[in-house]
Scaffold this active site. Structure first.
Site, mmCIF file in Angstrom:
data_model
loop_
_atom_site.group_PDB
_atom_site.id
_atom_site.type_symbol
_atom_site.label_atom_id
_atom_site.label_comp_id
_atom_site.label_asym_id
_atom_site.label_seq_id
_atom_site.Cartn_x
_atom_site.Cartn_y
_atom_site.Cartn_z
ATOM 1 N N SER A 67 0.807 -1.216 0.000
ATOM 2 C CA SER A 67 0.000 0.000 0.000
ATOM 3 C C SER A 67 0.845 1.273 0.000
ATOM 4 O O SER A 67 0.352 2.340 -0.333
ATOM 5 C CB SER A 67 -0.940 0.020 1.215
ATOM 6 O OG SER A 67 -0.197 0.151 2.418
ATOM 7 N N LYS A 168 1.132 4.221 6.775
ATOM 8 C CA LYS A 168 0.678 5.079 5.680
ATOM 9 C C LYS A 168 1.428 6.408 5.757
ATOM 10 O O LYS A 168 2.245 6.632 6.640
ATOM 11 C CB LYS A 168 -0.832 5.347 5.765
ATOM 12 C CG LYS A 168 -1.723 4.128 5.902
ATOM 13 C CD LYS A 168 -1.752 3.279 4.645
ATOM 14 C CE LYS A 168 -2.635 2.035 4.848
ATOM 15 N NZ LYS A 168 -2.520 1.093 3.722
#
Length: 649
Positions: A67, A168
Site C-alpha cells: 500500500s 501510511k
C-alpha cells in the site's frame, strides 16, 4: 549482599595457605565463573536494552503489503525487464491466502506475468523468487516530544482493529478539512476556498514520484522493428504524422540513438530561433507488442500519461490488476547537459505541458540566470515577452561544463535543480492553475508534454528521464456500507468504466469530456460529506502512496461507530518510519530458466527455503504442501547495500 557479608566476616581471620596448584585451580575456576557471569549479565543487559529500545524509542517492523509502494515494499518480486533492462518491483502479497492459509501461496493466485512500466512489455515472472517486505526502524519517541508533520510516513494502530498496525503517509492535520481533487490534496478554508497542499521538502516530492520513461533504456525489439523513438528532434509545423503539431526536424539536433544523446552544434546552434527536442508519449500497447514479436508493423499512437504503477502491473491465473485510469499532468524531467561552447544570445529552454498551459524554465548559460514562466491561451504567443513571468534566480549553470538538471511542475509549483541543489525561487514559483478553474482538463498538447530547446550554445543532452507525481485517487466509501466490516460499494471520482476511459487516452479532448461529465461532485450529485474529510482535535488523515491498492482513510469501514470513520487519533500513533533496516539480500547463483539468480536452498530447511502452497487434491479438499518449484530463500546472497540504512522520505 550475602556474598558481601561473607567476605566481611572472613576479614582478618587466619586461614591455611594454599599451594601453588590450588591457587592456579582456584584462579581458573574463578575466571570461569566470572566469564560465565559476565556472559549471562551481558545477555541480560542486551535483552533489557532491546526491551527498552523497543518499548520506548524504536522498533523494527516488516512491511506486509504494497500500500506504500513505491516508497516501501511489501512482499514483492524484484524484476528486470528482458527487453529494456529496466529494474522494478511488483507486489506479491496477494499470492497469499487468509485465515488458516495466511502465509501460504494459493496456487491460482500465484503471479504469472509482469508488465514493464518503462516499455510495457509483458513477460513471465512465475519462477522469480518472492521476497518478504522491507524491514524498517520506527522511531517511537518522535511523537512523544513533538508533533507529526504532514507527509511523514507513520505507523499507527488501525482504528477498526487496534491490535493491528498500519503504515501510511500522514497527509491531514488536526482541525483541517481536506479534499482530494485530480490526484492532489486540498485544504478547504472557512470561506470554502480550496488551497493545494504542497510537498515543501524536495526529498518528499522526489520520493513520491513514479517513472514514466527512461530514455537510456529503450526496448531492443521495438528499436529493431522501427518503433518510433519517444524523444526526437522536432519542429512544430503540423506536417503529416505529427503529434500535437510536432514532426521531425531534419535541421536541428543530431540524434545519436546508440549513445542515447542529442547534440546541437555548428550552424544549427546559431540564430535566434531555438531548436527543439520533444517527448511524445508512445507507450506500446499489448497489440503493438504482439505485432512486433510477430514481425508485423506496429501502429503506435500517442496517448495521455496516466497513473500507471509498475508495482501493480502483474497478473495471475485469476487476477489482472486494473492499473491505470487517470490523467496525470504533474511531471518532472531530468537530463544531463554538456555545454561545449557558448555563442551569442544563448539560451536553454525546458517546457512541461499541463492542459492549457506550457510551463517553462529559460536559462542563460552565459550568466546563469534562470526565469520561470508559463504560456497559455490567455497569452499572446511564443515570444518570451508574451509569457507570464513567475520568478527568476541565479543558478550554477554558468559557462561551459557538464550539468545535471531537473525541472518539475508539481502541486502548482515549478522547481529547478542544478547538480542536485535546488534553485531558490521562493513563493514566486507557485502559481494559480489555468483560469483558476477547479478542474483542469488535458488537451492535444499533452500528447507531447515535455520539450527541451536551445540556441546560441553547443549543447549535448543525455540521460533523459520523465517521472510523474503521485496521484491520489478519489475513491470514497459509500456511507450505506460503512458499518459493515468488509466495506462494499464505493464511489469513484469519475464514474466512467475503466475500459471507456482507457479507450479515450489517444483523444485528450474526448477523455476530458468523459472525465468531467461523470465527475463525482458535479455529475453524480454526491454530497460533500462523502468526499470531504473533516478532522477534529488530535485527529489525522492517512493515505497510501500506492493509491490504486491502498486500504487507507478513504475506504475504512466504521463498525466502531466513530464520528469520523477516516480519522486516526493521536493516541493511536506508534511512531515515525525512520530508515530501512535490512532489505532482502540479493541471491547469487542457481539461476532460474529465465536467468534469475535465486541461490540454493539449504538442505534440511526446505520448509524455510521454499514456499508453502495450497493445492486442491483429487478428493476436492485443499492441501498445504511445500512447493520446490517456488523458492523464497537461498544462499549465498549479498546485502542490498543500496537500501540498507537509507532514510525513509
Amino acid at each position: 549482599m550475602a556474598k558481601a557479608a561473607a567476605r566481611t566476616k572472613s576479614k582478618g581471620e587466619k586461614t591455611p595457605s594454599a599451594t601453588p596448584a590450588q591457587k592456579k585451580a582456584k584462579q581458573k575456576k574463578s575466571r570461569s565463573k566470572d566469564g560465565t557471569r559476565d556472559t549471562i549479565e551481558s545477555i541480560v543487559i542486551a535483552f533489557i536494552f532491546a526491551f527498552l529500545v523497543r518499548t520506548f524509542e524504536a522498533e523494527a517492523f516488516v512491511i506486509p503489503t504494497g500500500s506504500m509502494a513505491e516508497t516501501l515494499f511489501g512482499r514483492h518480486k524484484d524484476i528486470e525487464c528482458p527487453e529494456c533492462d529496466f529494474h522494478f518491483e511488483i507486489g506479491a502479497s496477494e499470492e497469499f491466502g487468509r485465515n488458516q492459509f495466511e502465509g501460504v501461496v494459493i496456487a491460482p493466485k500465484r503471479i504469472q506475468t509482469a508488465t514493464c512500466p518503462n516499455c510495457r512489455y509483458e513477460f513471465d515472472v512465475k519462477s522469480n523468487p518472492a521476497f518478504r517486505g522491507d524491514r524498517i526502524i520506527v522511531n517511537k519517541f518522535t511523537y512523544e516530544v513533538g508533533n507529526p508533520d504532514r507527509w511523514d510516513v507513520v505507523v499507527f494502530k488501525y482504528p477498526e482493529d487496534p491490535e493491528t498496525n498500519y503504515i501510511k503517509r500522514l497527509v491531514g492535520l488536526p482541525g483541517e478539512t481536506l479534499e482530494i481533487k485530480q490526484g492532489d490534496l486540498y485544504r478547504i478554508g472557512e470561506d470554502g476556498r480550496a488551497e493545494i497542499l504542497r510537498k515543501q521538502a524536495y526529498a518528499k516530492e522526489q520520493a513520491m514520484r513514479f517513472v514514466v520513461y527512461d530514455n537510456n533504456l529503450p526496448a531492443s525489439a521495438l528499436s529493431e522493428a522501427g518503433y518510433p523513438e519517444r524523444w526526437f528532434p522536432a519542429a512544430k509545423d503540423g506536417a503529416p504524422g505529427n503529434v500535437a503539431g510536432w514532426s521531425l526536424d531534419a535541421v536541428g539536433w543530431d540524434a545519436d540513438y546508440e549513445s542515447r544523446t542529442f547534440a546541437l552544434s555548428g550552424d544549427a546552434a546559431t540564430g535566434d530561433k531555438p531548436r527543439w527536442l520533444r517527448y511524445r508519449h508512445l507507450p506500446p500497447t499489448e497489440r503493438d507488442w504482439e505485432r512486433v514479436l510477430a514481425g508485423e508493423q506496429p501502429d503506435p499512437q500517442a496517448s495521455l500519461i496516466l497513473d500507471f504503477c509498475g508495482y501493480n502491473a502483474w497478473s495471475s491465473r485469476i487476477n489482472q490488476i486494473d492499473n491505470q485510469r487517470y490523467w496525470v499532468g504533474d511531471l518532472a524531467v531530468s537530463a544531463s547537459f554538456d555545454i561545449a561552447a557558448i555563442g551569442e544570445n544563448p539560451e536553454v529552454l525546458i517546457e512541461l505541458v499541463e492542459g492549457e498551459r506550457r510551463y517553462r524554465c529559460r536559462i542563460d548559460p552565459s550568466t546563469g540566470l534562470a526565469r520561470l514562466s508559463f504560456l497559455d491561451a490567455l497569452s499572446a504567443g511564443d515570444d518570451p515577452d508574451d509569457e507570464m513571468m513567475l520568478a527568476e534566480a541565479d543558478t550554477w549553470l554558468k559557462g561551459e561544463g557538464a550539468y545535471d538538471v531537473v525541472f518539475s511542475n508539481t502541486d502548482d509549483r515549478l522547481r529547478l535543480l542544478i547538480n542536485g541543489s535546488e534553485v531558490k525561487f521562493g513563493a514566486a514559483a507557485e502559481y494559480q492553475p489555468y483560469g483558476a478553474l477547479e478542474v483542469q482538463l488535458p488537451t492535444g498538447n499533452d500528447l507531447a508534454p515535455v520539450g527541451i530547446a536551445a540556441r546560441g550554445v553547443d549543447l549535448t543532452v543525455g540521460d533523459l528521464k520523465i517521472d510523474r507525481d503521485i496521484y491520489y485517487r478519489g475513491e470514497y466509501l459509500n456511507p450505506l456500507f460503512e458499518r459493515f466490516e468488509q466495506a462494499g460499494d464505493f464511489f469513484l471520482e469519475s464514474a466512467v468504466p475503466d475500459e471507456v476511459l482507457n479507450d479515450a487516452v489517444t483523444d485528450p479532448e474526448r477523455w476530458g469530456r468523459l472525465y468531467l461529465d461523470n465527475l463525482l461532485a458535479l455529475a453524480q450529485a454526491v454530497p460533500p460529506e462523502v468526499y470531504r474529510y473533516e478532522l477534529g482535535p488530535d485527529e489525522f488523515l492517512m493515505l497510501g502512496d500506492n493509491s490504486q491498492r491502498s486500504k487507507d482513510s478513504r475506504l475504512w469501514s466504521n463498525v466502531r461507530g466513530a464520528t469520523h470513520r477516516y480519522a486516526v487519533h493521536r493516541s493511536a500513533l506508534v511512531g515515525k518510519a525512520f530508515f530501512f533496516l535490512w532489505p532482502h539480500g540479493l541471491p547469487i547463483g542457481n539461476e532460474t530458466e529465465d536467468g534469475v539468480p535465486q541461490g540454493w536452498a539449504i538442505p534440511g530447511l526446505e520448509g524455510f527455503c521454499y514456499h508453502k502452497v495450497v493445492k486442491r487434491g483429487p478428493d476436492g479438499r485443499d492441501y498445504v504442501t511445500i512447493d520446490e518449484d517456488y523458492q523464497q530463500f537461498g544462499v549465498p546472497f549479498i546485502p542490498n547495500f543500496a537500501r540498507i540504512f537509507r532514510p525513509i522520505r
